[in-house]
Structures are given as C-alpha cells and as structure tokens.
Design an enzyme around this catalytic site. Structure first.
Site, PDB file in Angstrom:
ATOM      1  N   ARG A 184       0.823  -1.206   0.000  1.00 20.22           N
ATOM      2  CA  ARG A 184       0.000   0.000   0.000  1.00 20.22           C
ATOM      3  C   ARG A 184       0.862   1.262   0.000  1.00 20.22           C
ATOM      4  NH1 ARG A 184      -2.917   0.814   4.271  1.00 20.22           N
ATOM      5  NH2 ARG A 184      -4.635   1.846   3.219  1.00 20.22           N
TER       6      ARG A 184
ATOM      7  N   ASP B 164     -17.738  -0.768  -0.637  1.00 21.79           N
ATOM      8  CA  ASP B 164     -17.720  -1.786   0.418  1.00 21.79           C
ATOM      9  C   ASP B 164     -19.105  -1.913   1.051  1.00 21.79           C
ATOM     10  OD1 ASP B 164     -14.609  -2.178   0.729  1.00 21.79           O
ATOM     11  OD2 ASP B 164     -14.949  -0.022   0.764  1.00 21.79           O
TER      12      ASP B 164
ATOM     13  N   ARG C 279     -21.470  -3.708  -1.274  1.00 22.06           N
ATOM     14  CA  ARG C 279     -21.193  -5.155  -1.269  1.00 22.06           C
ATOM     15  C   ARG C 279     -21.762  -5.820  -0.023  1.00 22.06           C
ATOM     16  NH1 ARG C 279     -15.042  -4.276  -3.602  1.00 22.06           N
ATOM     17  NH2 ARG C 279     -15.578  -4.548  -5.821  1.00 22.06           N
TER      18      ARG C 279
ATOM     19  N   HIS D 126     -10.824   2.569   3.436  1.00 22.19           N
ATOM     20  CA  HIS D 126     -11.125   1.683   2.304  1.00 22.19           C
ATOM     21  C   HIS D 126      -9.929   0.743   2.192  1.00 22.19           C
ATOM     22  CE1 HIS D 126     -12.462   0.025  -1.429  1.00 22.19           C
ATOM     23  NE2 HIS D 126     -11.428   0.518  -2.110  1.00 22.19           N
TER      24      HIS D 126
END
Length: 320
Positions: free
Chosen positions: A94, A154, A157, A181
């Site tokens: 990341r 998210d 989902r 996120h």
C-alpha cells in the site's frame, strides 16, 4: 468561471475510467462528458465507441469527446481515476502504491487548479483515503468539494451479500462499512437493518434458520474486490456505479447520505486524516458530515483506521 450544468470531466481512460464514462452516460443526467488521458488514442477510442450508443432510443444525446485540463474550467464535476492500480498476482504494497499515486494526484490537482476551484471533484484513485487527504489539504481547494469514493462500494457489497442471503431487495438493507477503504474497514452492525428489522432478527423474521455471521459477512465484503481482480484481472463495474451514485446525488442536489471519504475535523474525536463516515451529498459536494450513533467498539475501530491511515500519511510526509 461558473460551472456549466451537467458537464462532467473524467481524468483517466483506463478500465475504471472507461467504465465510469459508460455508467455516467447511462444515467442520462450529463449533457457533456470529456475524457482526459495521456494516451490520447485510448481516450479517443473509448469516447468514439460510447458516442455511438446515443443513436438508440432512450439513450441520451450526450456530447462525448476527448479534451485537456482547460476543459475543467467550466466543469460541474471532475472524476479522478488516473494512476496505477493493483494487478493480479502483485503483492499489496500500500505504501508503494500510495507513493506512486500521490505523485500522480499532485500533478493532476496542480493542473486542475490552474482552471477551476468550483467543480466537485470525485476521487477514485487508490489508496483513496490517502489521495483524498492530499487533494483536500495541499491545494487550497474547498474541502467540501472533494469527495473520495471511500467505503461506498464496500457498503454496497455488504448490503448485497446480506440481501442475497435473506432473499430481499438489496435497497431495503441499511447500514454502513466505514473507516479505511482497506484492511481496517468495519461494518456498523449496531445500525444494520432490513426494513427496520435489526440484523440479529434476520433469521427469525426473514425466513432463514441461520443468523448473520458478522465476521464472515464483513470478510466477504472486504475480500470481494481482490476476488474480482483474480477472476477478471481488474475491477470496474462496482466502482463505476459507486461513482455514478455520487454524480447523481451532486447533479440532482439530492442531499443523499452516503459513506464517503473526507478529512475529519473532530468528528468522533478524530482530526487530520481522511476516511469514510456518512456524509450528506449535495450540489456543493459534502454539505454535512454526520456523526451517526456508533457503539464504543465501532468508534474504537474507526480510530484504528485513523491510526493506520495517519501512519501512511506520516511516512509519505504529507500530513499537515
């Protein structure tokens, strides 16, 4: 210059940018869509292909074209999708991704601000919380006009997974995924309900013998993106519709409450980091950040997200 109503500029014509273009086109709300990309031929191909759909009945007669940053001058909405993304098989680093896309965002924001500080900017590029923080805090752009897509997908989902399990319309499931996120995102189980039925009662009142497995459900919602990446090589449809949901809320001044990423200024005791909480979305962008009631455990998880993101901001030396 005053923005032209319903003019949308999309920066980036890759898998996500092109999916966003087609999704916004399908909404029927934009009068003009301009695509900006360093690969001009790719941008030309995408806009040319999509433009031919406007010949069909019930398709809006939208002007689609390739442009440059000067087109931001009178844009109502600018959608930022440019920058590298994770590829199948790659290790999720990341910090490395953040370093690359922070550099991209600096270049893009420097170009945008030459022409406007009036447009609502929707940030899609990952890591979205880091890039959103940079855009909101380093370019003297009105913070409320910059919206990170954050945990909106998210949340969608999570709601879909629950709706499928208990055989109800996804739009009747409520509740959020908040925070980062990324890995520390969490579900607000204290708020999750279907048509007013608390999630703990789903198995009793919605015709299923199995109660909600909160850990497994959240894990599935968070892992879905990587699963899609492994299966088809990239993600596009879900994020494109998430962007379009924000676009619609802005263009119609809906005052919709959506979980999006923005810099907190004391909400839940958190400052100087961008992450997702429920926000009221209007034609001005984020017109209000909402401190919805969360449990002590959920507030603790929000702070975990804030600390994780804060460390990355510090490592990148971009936290003010």
């Amino acid at each position: 210059m005053k923005p032209v109503k319903n003019k949308v500029v999309i920066i980036g014509a890759g898998m996500v940018g092109s999916a966003v273009m087609n999704s916004v086109l399908t909404l029927g709300l934009a009068a003009e869509i301009v695509v900006i990309d360093n690969n001009i031929n790719k941008a030309k191909g995408e806009t040319l292909d999509a433009s031919h759909t406007t010949s069909f009945a019930y398709s809006p007669n939208v002007l689609l074209r390739v442009g440059d940053y000067e087109d931001c001058t009178d844009a109502q909405i600018i959608i930022m999708t440019a920058g590298p993304s994770l590829k199948p098989g790659e290790t999720l680093d990341r910090l490395l991704l953040a370093e690359k896309n922070v550099s991209v965002m600096k270049s893009v924001m420097s170009s945008i601000t030459k022409y406007t500080k009036d447009a609502v900017i929707i940030v899609v590029t990952n890591p979205v919380d880091i890039v959103t923080y940079l855009a909101q805090n380093h370019f003297d752009y009105p913070k409320e006009k910059i919206i990170g897509t954050g945990t909106l997908l998210d949340t969608a989902r999570l709601r879909r997974i629950l709706a499928m399990k208990y055989s109800i319309d996804t739009k009747n499931v409520h509740g959020y995924v908040l925070g980062e996120h990324g890995g520390s995102a969490f579900a607000t189980w204290s708020l999750v309900n279907a048509a007013g039925i608390p999630y703990k009662e789903f198995h009793k009142l919605l015709g299923s013998k199995e109660p909600v497995d909160t850990d497994a459900t959240l894990a599935e919602a968070k892992d879905t993106g990587l699963k899609i990446l492994e299966l088809k090589g990239y993600t596009s449809s879900g994020i494109a519709m998430s962007v379009s949901r924000i676009v619609k809320a802005v263009l119609l001044n809906e005052l919709s409450v959506l979980p999006v990423s923005t810099t907190l200024d004391g909400e839940y005791g958190i400052t100087n980091v961008a992450l997702s909480i429920p926000c009221v979305i209007s034609s001005d962008g984020i017109s209000q950040k909402l401190e919805v009631p969360l449990s002590e455990n959920e507030i603790a998880k929000l702070n975990v997200s804030a600390n994780n993101l804060g460390k990355i901001l510090d490592d990148l030396n971009i936290r003010k």
